[in-house]
Design a protein around this motif. Structure first.
Motif, PDB file in Angstrom:
ATOM      1  N   TRP A 257       0.927  -1.387  -0.063  1.00  0.00           N
ATOM      2  CA  TRP A 257      -0.028   0.117   0.127  1.00  0.00           C
ATOM      3  C   TRP A 257       0.961   1.333  -0.093  1.00  0.00           C
ATOM      4  CZ3 TRP A 257      -4.773   0.980  -1.401  1.00  0.00           C
ATOM      5  CH2 TRP A 257      -5.735  -0.199  -1.189  1.00  0.00           C
ATOM      6  N   LEU A 258       1.949   1.355   0.811  1.00  0.00           N
ATOM      7  CA  LEU A 258       2.680   2.197   0.940  1.00  0.00           C
ATOM      8  C   LEU A 258       3.412   2.589  -0.420  1.00  0.00           C
ATOM      9  CD1 LEU A 258       4.472   4.536   2.697  1.00  0.00           C
ATOM     10  CD2 LEU A 258       6.184   2.828   2.908  1.00  0.00           C
ATOM     11  N   LEU A 259       3.771   1.650  -1.372  1.00  0.00           N
ATOM     12  CA  LEU A 259       4.394   1.990  -2.422  1.00  0.00           C
ATOM     13  C   LEU A 259       3.192   2.425  -3.525  1.00  0.00           C
ATOM     14  CD1 LEU A 259       6.759   1.380  -4.789  1.00  0.00           C
ATOM     15  CD2 LEU A 259       6.139  -0.996  -5.034  1.00  0.00           C
ATOM     16  N   ALA A 260       2.082   1.760  -3.553  1.00  0.00           N
ATOM     17  CA  ALA A 260       0.919   2.151  -4.488  1.00  0.00           C
ATOM     18  C   ALA A 260       0.762   3.627  -4.236  1.00  0.00           C
ATOM     19  CB  ALA A 260      -0.319   1.218  -4.266  1.00  0.00           C
ATOM     20  N   VAL A 261       0.533   4.333  -2.700  1.00  0.00           N
ATOM     21  CA  VAL A 261       0.305   5.565  -2.677  1.00  0.00           C
ATOM     22  C   VAL A 261       1.509   6.321  -3.181  1.00  0.00           C
ATOM     23  CG1 VAL A 261      -0.299   7.321  -0.962  1.00  0.00           C
ATOM     24  CG2 VAL A 261      -1.239   5.046  -0.881  1.00  0.00           C
ATOM     25  N   GLU A 262       2.710   5.981  -2.829  1.00  0.00           N
ATOM     26  CA  GLU A 262       3.874   6.686  -3.522  1.00  0.00           C
ATOM     27  C   GLU A 262       3.796   6.993  -4.757  1.00  0.00           C
ATOM     28  OE1 GLU A 262       7.079   5.158  -0.110  1.00  0.00           O
ATOM     29  OE2 GLU A 262       7.434   4.744  -2.054  1.00  0.00           O
ATOM     30  N   LEU A 263       3.521   5.914  -5.771  1.00  0.00           N
ATOM     31  CA  LEU A 263       3.329   6.089  -7.278  1.00  0.00           C
ATOM     32  C   LEU A 263       2.254   6.923  -7.357  1.00  0.00           C
ATOM     33  CD1 LEU A 263       3.791   2.202  -8.036  1.00  0.00           C
ATOM     34  CD2 LEU A 263       5.502   4.058  -8.507  1.00  0.00           C
ATOM     35  N   LEU A 264       1.132   6.738  -6.907  1.00  0.00           N
ATOM     36  CA  LEU A 264      -0.113   7.748  -7.313  1.00  0.00           C
ATOM     37  C   LEU A 264       0.527   9.397  -6.895  1.00  0.00           C
ATOM     38  CD1 LEU A 264      -2.813   8.181  -8.000  1.00  0.00           C
ATOM     39  CD2 LEU A 264      -3.676   8.056  -5.500  1.00  0.00           C
ATOM     40  N   GLN A 265       1.010   9.263  -5.670  1.00  0.00           N
ATOM     41  CA  GLN A 265       1.648  10.827  -5.143  1.00  0.00           C
ATOM     42  C   GLN A 265       2.336  11.336  -6.132  1.00  0.00           C
ATOM     43  OE1 GLN A 265       0.923  13.357  -3.378  1.00  0.00           O
ATOM     44  NE2 GLN A 265       2.165  13.284  -1.470  1.00  0.00           N
ATOM     45  N   GLY A 266       3.375  10.387  -6.621  1.00  0.00           N
ATOM     46  CA  GLY A 266       4.582  10.991  -7.733  1.00  0.00           C
ATOM     47  C   GLY A 266       3.867  11.349  -8.963  1.00  0.00           C
ATOM     48  N   ALA A 267       2.615  10.517  -9.355  1.00  0.00           N
ATOM     49  CA  ALA A 267       2.085  10.969 -10.810  1.00  0.00           C
ATOM     50  C   ALA A 267       1.322  12.232 -10.651  1.00  0.00           C
ATOM     51  CB  ALA A 267       1.233   9.839 -10.910  1.00  0.00           C
ATOM     52  N   VAL A 268       0.689  12.449  -9.368  1.00  0.00           N
ATOM     53  CA  VAL A 268       0.101  13.520  -9.202  1.00  0.00           C
ATOM     54  C   VAL A 268       0.929  14.804  -9.082  1.00  0.00           C
ATOM     55  CG1 VAL A 268      -1.440  14.958  -7.516  1.00  0.00           C
ATOM     56  CG2 VAL A 268      -1.925  12.462  -7.920  1.00  0.00           C
ATOM     57  N   GLY A 269       2.135  14.610  -8.392  1.00  0.00           N
ATOM     58  CA  GLY A 269       3.380  15.576  -8.306  1.00  0.00           C
ATOM     59  C   GLY A 269       3.689  16.027  -9.605  1.00  0.00           C
ATOM     60  N   PHE A 270       4.166  15.219 -10.328  1.00  0.00           N
ATOM     61  CA  PHE A 270       4.523  15.532 -11.733  1.00  0.00           C
ATOM     62  C   PHE A 270       3.610  16.223 -12.690  1.00  0.00           C
ATOM     63  CE2 PHE A 270       8.372  12.534 -10.925  1.00  0.00           C
ATOM     64  CZ  PHE A 270       9.237  13.417 -11.328  1.00  0.00           C
ATOM     65  N   THR A 271       2.382  15.580 -12.422  1.00  0.00           N
ATOM     66  CA  THR A 271       1.166  16.517 -13.263  1.00  0.00           C
ATOM     67  C   THR A 271       0.966  17.742 -12.902  1.00  0.00           C
ATOM     68  OG1 THR A 271       0.338  14.166 -13.462  1.00  0.00           O
ATOM     69  CG2 THR A 271      -1.221  16.244 -14.038  1.00  0.00           C
ATOM     70  N   GLN A 272       1.036  18.027 -11.653  1.00  0.00           N
ATOM     71  CA  GLN A 272       0.752  19.556 -11.177  1.00  0.00           C
ATOM     72  C   GLN A 272       1.921  20.102 -11.554  1.00  0.00           C
ATOM     73  OE1 GLN A 272       0.412  19.010  -6.947  1.00  0.00           O
ATOM     74  NE2 GLN A 272       2.422  19.345  -6.538  1.00  0.00           N
ATOM     75  N   HIS A 273       3.250  19.656 -11.687  1.00  0.00           N
ATOM     76  CA  HIS A 273       4.316  20.553 -11.819  1.00  0.00           C
ATOM     77  C   HIS A 273       4.259  21.059 -13.244  1.00  0.00           C
ATOM     78  CE1 HIS A 273       8.289  21.986 -11.800  1.00  0.00           C
ATOM     79  NE2 HIS A 273       8.551  21.449 -12.858  1.00  0.00           N
TER      80      HIS A 273
END
Length: 308
Positions: A257-273
């Motif tokens: 779960w930690l890895l899944a949320v990190e991947l989602l967080q990373g995707a959101v972070g790059f998209t917002q940037h």
């Protein structure tokens, strides 16, 4: 199997405490969950305040204006948003107090749970005071960052309290898994702390007139991204290690779960940037940051005792 059982003491119930119903550990955990939920909630509403430019919607503190504790109509939407966030702070305080009462009433006495619940409860007025200082200093970005970081600290304390309230034995865990779990905690906290620096350098200041922290947004964003990549590497290694060594099923699930949320967080972070930091995505990013803190704390708590 040896277990890491916290010391328990008996203590008579007298005075005021007779009025508090005796709780079970399940009740302790439920109040812990409530605390985590409201603290993640206030991370989101605090983000909404900043992202909508409502940080000075109530221009003073502890009152909203010099002559009123509630916003005047002329303060408009900004005043309503800021005031609503302050009201949620009272909900957080009520949940923290009730959680503390439940833990203090639990018998036999658990000093470890009492310490964690007390620290979490004390974090609420601390956060309110820092929030007030941020308003009185015109949303100084460093104070705003400190104001935000109190919520992850309270989440950490509360999740730790819930983890320690379990009745099953602490699992034995290989050293490599324990080391990776510890490294993941350090990496998540570093990423979150750097995220506040990125925010302090960016456009979402909470008010158009607020100054920024002076860092180059591109440089600190790249540093933040580098730490996130490192975190992903650590967590991937943790997921693999939990599957090739003798670890608990709970730890395997939490690591995944930690890895899944990190991947989602990373995707959101790059998209917002790369899309100019739309406030909706930034708000999702903040919600996921609170969730990551809760998950990595649970992973750390599940790392158990060294395998022999």
């Amino acid at each position: 199997m040896t277990t890491e059982t916290p010391p328990r003491e008996t203590e008579p119930v007298t005075g005021f405490w007779r009025l508090v119903p005796e709780p079970s550990l399940d009740v302790v955990r439920r109040w812990g969950w409530a605390s985590v939920v409201v603290n993640i909630g206030i991370v989101v509403t605090g983000g909404l305040v900043r992202l909508t430019g409502s940080g000075l919607g109530c221009p003073t503190w502890p009152s909203c204006t010099d002559d009123s504790y509630v916003p005047h109509p002329e303060l408009g939407t900004h005043g309503a948003i800021e005031f609503a966030n302050r009201m949620l702070g009272f909900v957080v305080a009520i949940v923290a107090i009730l959680t503390w009462l439940v833990v203090m009433r639990y018998r036999p006495v658990r000093q470890d749970l009492r310490r964690l619940a007390t620290a979490a409860a004390l974090g609420v007025p601390l956060q309110a005071i820092i929030g007030g200082i941020s308003v009185l200093t015109g949303l100084n970005p460093w104070i705003v960052s400190a104001h935000f970081l109190v919520s992850p600290i309270i989440i950490t304390l509360t999740v730790s309290m819930m983890r320690r309230s379990r009745t099953s034995p602490y699992p034995h865990t290989p050293p490599v898994v324990r080391a990776l779990a510890t490294a993941s905690v350090v990496a998540v906290w570093l990423a979150v702390a750097l995220g506040t620096v990125v925010t302090g350098a960016g456009p979402h200041s909470g008010d158009p007139e607020t100054g920024r922290n002076g860092f180059d947004p591109d440089i600190v964003s790249q540093l933040h991204a580098d730490v996130v990549f490192g975190l992903l590497g650590i967590t991937i290694a943790l997921v693999i290690a939990t599957r090739v060594t003798a670890t608990s099923r709970t730890l395997r699930k939490l690591a995944a779960w930690l890895l899944a949320v990190e991947l989602l967080q990373g995707a959101v972070g790059f998209t917002q940037h790369f899309t100019g930091l739309p406030w909706g995505l930034v708000l999702v990013h903040m919600f996921l940051a609170g969730l990551l803190i809760a998950l990595v704390t649970a992973v750390y708590g599940e790392r158990g005792t060294p395998a022999t």
